[in-house]
Design an enzyme around this catalytic site. Sequence first.
Site, PDB file in Angstrom:
ATOM      1  N   CYS A  62       0.866  -1.182   0.000  1.00  0.00           N
ATOM      2  CA  CYS A  62       0.000   0.000   0.000  1.00  0.00           C
ATOM      3  C   CYS A  62       0.902   1.230   0.000  1.00  0.00           C
ATOM      4  CB  CYS A  62      -0.876  -0.038   1.248  1.00  0.00           C
ATOM      5  SG  CYS A  62      -1.904   1.418   1.490  1.00  0.00           S
ATOM      6  N   CYS A 107      -0.863   3.865  -6.413  1.00  0.00           N
ATOM      7  CA  CYS A 107      -1.755   3.194  -5.457  1.00  0.00           C
ATOM      8  C   CYS A 107      -1.912   1.759  -5.939  1.00  0.00           C
ATOM      9  CB  CYS A 107      -3.110   3.913  -5.431  1.00  0.00           C
ATOM     10  SG  CYS A 107      -4.390   3.037  -4.498  1.00  0.00           S
TER      11      CYS A 107
HETATM   12  N1  DGL Z   1      -3.823   0.483  -1.985  1.00  0.00           N
HETATM   13  C1  DGL Z   1      -3.668   1.715  -1.250  1.00  0.00           C
HETATM   14  C2  DGL Z   1      -2.447   2.466  -1.774  1.00  0.00           C
HETATM   15  O1  DGL Z   1      -1.604   1.863  -2.433  1.00  0.00           O
HETATM   16  C3  DGL Z   1      -4.968   2.437  -1.286  1.00  0.00           C
HETATM   17  C4  DGL Z   1      -5.051   3.541  -0.340  1.00  0.00           C
HETATM   18  C5  DGL Z   1      -6.419   3.792   0.213  1.00  0.00           C
HETATM   19  O2  DGL Z   1      -6.943   2.913   0.862  1.00  0.00           O
HETATM   20  O3  DGL Z   1      -6.908   4.906   0.023  1.00  0.00           O
HETATM   21  O4  DGL Z   1      -2.272   3.631  -1.543  1.00  0.00           O
END
Ligand code: DGL
Length: 271
Positions: free
Chosen positions: A83, A193
């Site tokens: 993430c 993301c």
């Molecule tokens: N997968 C997360 C990232 O890479 C998502 C972030 C979120 O939950 O807003 O930033």
Amino acid sequence: MRAVFILVVMKSNCPIGVFDSGVGGTSIWKEIHRLLPYEHSIYLADSKYAPYGNKSHDKIVQLSIKNTEKLIDLGAKIIVVACNTATTNAISTLRASYDIPFIGIEPAIKPAALQTQSGKIGILATRGTLSSALFTQTSETFAKDIEVVEVVGEGLVPLIENGELDSPEMNVLLSEYMKPMIEAQVDHLVLGCSHYPYLIPKLREILPEHVKIIDSGAAVARQTKFLLEKNGILRSETTAPELKFYSNSDVSTLKLLLNEYQEASIEYLDF
Ligand code: DGL
């Protein structure tokens, strides 16, 4: 000596732990599994608390600690923070607090900045990532001589969590977010993301053909392999690994995105 050897063998048989704010980090897990097909893995989708992108720095750190402790309880030998928002806000705290190797994921600004011909690159990420000190620092280091068009992907993560990869609402948002990129004539789009690689088919329809879309999944997988080797904890057995996925919310989108991995177990877990 023999006891140390047995401990190392036991540890190498432990799973790789992976966490994300939700289902998006499975895009990273897939790259890891492709490169390291015999590694056991445990994935935590913190979907109950998604999205992280609009949460405060302190809240993101707190959630990242919660996920890390759960993965350690479940026996992880290494932790992949799949993430960008959690990595850019929390990885230094995690590294300082736990005696386990961590791999983080950051927007791939460096390769985009090195490869751009137009001198203009786009980055689509969460507010939490774009406002983080780590992102600012990386951007200043590698992209100070080029134009970076930053767009917050507001609303994209909840739609993906809901399994809406191709809904009318998704199409409207993506067209809106790609507009400034197209107008600025970026030749690279960095996906900052881990949820966004699932949008590549849609983004390809919207963006001009020459725009290269970059994500960090393959680089994270290579780094995971490197750190397992460096720590002597790469699994040596070549029997089928256990692939465990847990969500603290509805598991249906996780099942949808992992459809091709029939051997994976996908369950609800309260964490
Ligand atoms: N997968 C997360 C990232 O890479 C998502 C972030 C979120 O939950 O807003 O930033």
